[in-house]
Design a protein around this motif. Structure first.
Motif, mmCIF file in Angstrom:
data_model
loop_
_atom_site.group_PDB
_atom_site.id
_atom_site.type_symbol
_atom_site.label_atom_id
_atom_site.label_comp_id
_atom_site.label_asym_id
_atom_site.label_seq_id
_atom_site.Cartn_x
_atom_site.Cartn_y
_atom_site.Cartn_z
ATOM 1 N N LEU B 87 0.842 -1.191 0.000
ATOM 2 C CA LEU B 87 0.000 0.000 0.000
ATOM 3 C C LEU B 87 0.873 1.234 0.000
ATOM 4 O O LEU B 87 1.890 1.297 0.681
ATOM 5 N N LEU B 88 0.462 2.215 -0.775
ATOM 6 C CA LEU B 88 1.232 3.454 -0.813
ATOM 7 C C LEU B 88 0.292 4.636 -0.634
ATOM 8 O O LEU B 88 -0.699 4.767 -1.338
ATOM 9 N N LEU B 89 0.627 5.461 0.343
ATOM 10 C CA LEU B 89 -0.126 6.689 0.567
ATOM 11 C C LEU B 89 0.617 7.814 -0.145
ATOM 12 O O LEU B 89 1.810 7.999 0.072
ATOM 13 N N HIS B 90 -0.069 8.520 -1.026
ATOM 14 C CA HIS B 90 0.618 9.570 -1.780
ATOM 15 C C HIS B 90 -0.314 10.742 -2.003
ATOM 16 O O HIS B 90 -1.526 10.653 -1.787
ATOM 17 N N GLU B 91 0.281 11.852 -2.481
ATOM 18 C CA GLU B 91 -0.511 13.075 -2.564
ATOM 19 C C GLU B 91 -1.042 13.396 -3.959
ATOM 20 O O GLU B 91 -2.084 14.016 -4.094
ATOM 21 N N THR B 92 -0.298 12.982 -4.980
ATOM 22 C CA THR B 92 -0.785 13.273 -6.328
ATOM 23 C C THR B 92 -0.950 11.982 -7.123
ATOM 24 O O THR B 92 -0.315 10.976 -6.834
ATOM 25 N N LYS B 93 -1.782 12.087 -8.144
ATOM 26 C CA LYS B 93 -2.043 10.921 -8.979
ATOM 27 C C LYS B 93 -0.847 10.676 -9.902
ATOM 28 O O LYS B 93 -0.354 11.604 -10.528
ATOM 29 N N ASN B 94 -0.392 9.438 -9.953
ATOM 30 C CA ASN B 94 0.787 9.142 -10.759
ATOM 31 C C ASN B 94 0.818 7.648 -11.046
ATOM 32 O O ASN B 94 1.724 6.928 -10.630
ATOM 33 N N GLU B 95 -0.207 7.195 -11.793
ATOM 34 C CA GLU B 95 -0.434 5.753 -11.901
ATOM 35 C C GLU B 95 0.738 4.961 -12.454
ATOM 36 O O GLU B 95 1.110 3.934 -11.905
ATOM 37 N N GLU B 96 1.320 5.454 -13.550
ATOM 38 C CA GLU B 96 2.362 4.665 -14.218
ATOM 39 C C GLU B 96 3.586 4.468 -13.337
ATOM 40 O O GLU B 96 4.106 3.372 -13.202
#
Lengths: 190, 141
Positions: B87-96
């Motif tokens: 699981l990764l909690l992140h702030e911006t969308k960056n699918e690839e």
């Protein structure tokens, strides 16, 4: 001479040796060592001894197989033995050729330096200090060398001195010729 | 930008966690979560486990993309075939980038699993694994 040794070894490796999947081999050895560690409650000195004993039993059988495959005769010197062990023995059974180096002045001691060790791939020693100080993970090789050489009348002292698993820069096995055993006539025969 | 990565074993037990920041745009790789958020991170990710259990059966892919969010923070997930969850909690969308990151972490995880002294679901304490994960974080995020 060394060229023909290499050629023979390559030929045997290509044509006369049955190969198995290296991961199966590595994982099998790994689970043996891990199980020994559990059985002896992480008494790594005991584990080393046990691995060496297992290796010895392999060695005294393996040498017959080795001689049958290679058809080699008796080595003329300990130097030649070293070459054969490294360039043919290790080559045909493990497909690695350790470097023969660090000869002592009297020609009775040398080191085998393994650049890669098929037994120890993927392995990380347990994170306790005891393991990285006491356990020789690939100690089965020590036993194999001892067993095999003893069957050809060479009594040698074999020990690991370095292992990359412990954080050393190389994996090094030290061999020391103690004596050449003579065929002894049983008492009362003459 | 800050990230929080957690690996969850098959018994929903945490086996690895790492908090890190981006190296992009002149950042130095340290995370900038505020103290309250730091404490909340593990809870947010564990809350997402329920959603994973629903989503994982609806797709054939291992990478589940962003499955949850928490006040502007996104949670992306990856489920290995052995049901270990990343699981990764992140702030911006960056699918690839995250997909590559997870795939490479899966490779690392498999290597750890192949070590005879590691048992499935044990916490991963290997320092070399830690270093490699950080290298991947630097490379992709």
């Amino acid at each position: 001479m060394s060229k023909t040794i290499k050629a023979t070894a390559d030929d045997i490796w290509k044509n006369k040796v049955e190969k198995i999947n290296s991961e199966l081999f590595t994982l099998t050895y790994g689970s043996v060592v891990a199980q020994l560690c559990r059985d002896f409650h992480n008494d790594y000195v005991q584990v080393n001894a046990q691995l060496e004993r297992m290796g010895f039993n392999i060695g005294i059988r393996l040498i017959e197989d080795f001689l049958a495959r290679t058809g080699l005769g008796r080595c003329q010197s300990f130097k030649e033995t070293a070459e054969v062990v490294s360039k043919i023995g290790f080559k045909i059974f493990l497909n690695v050729v350790p470097l023969v180096t660090n000869w002592s002045g009297d020609g009775k001691q040398f080191s085998l330096v393994l650049e890669e060790n098929p037994l120890a791939e993927f392995v990380e020693l347990p994170q306790d200090d005891k393991a990285s100080r006491a356990l020789w993970y690939s100690n089965v090789l020590v036993g194999v060398l001892k067993g095999a050489l003893q069957m050809v009348q060479l009594e040698v002292d074999v020990a690991f001195v370095k292992d990359v698993l412990r954080g050393d820069d190389a994996t090094e096995i030290r061999l020391k010729l103690i004596k050449v055993l003579r065929d002894e006539v049983p008492a009362g025969e003459d | 930008m800050s990230y929080y990565l957690a690996m969850i074993g098959t018994q929903d037990n945490p086996i690895y966690e790492l908090e890190f920041g981006s190296f992009r745009q002149g950042n130095d790789g340290t995370s900038k979560f505020n103290p309250e958020m730091k404490e909340l991170n593990p809870f947010i990710l564990h809350a997402a486990l329920d959603i994973i259990e629903d989503v994982q059966w609806e797709t054939n892919t291992l990478y589940l993309k962003a499955i949850d969010n928490f006040y502007g923070h996104l949670i992306s997930a990856y489920v290995t075939p052995g049901n270990v969850k990343f699981l990764l909690l992140h702030e911006t969308k960056n699918e690839e980038a995250i997909r590559h990151f997870f795939t490479d972490i899966n490779d690392l995880y498999v290597k750890v699993l192949l070590s005879p002294f590691y048992n499935a679901n044990d916490p991963i304490i290997s320092p070399s694994f830690d270093v490699k994960v950080k290298t991947l974080a630097k490379k992709y995020l």
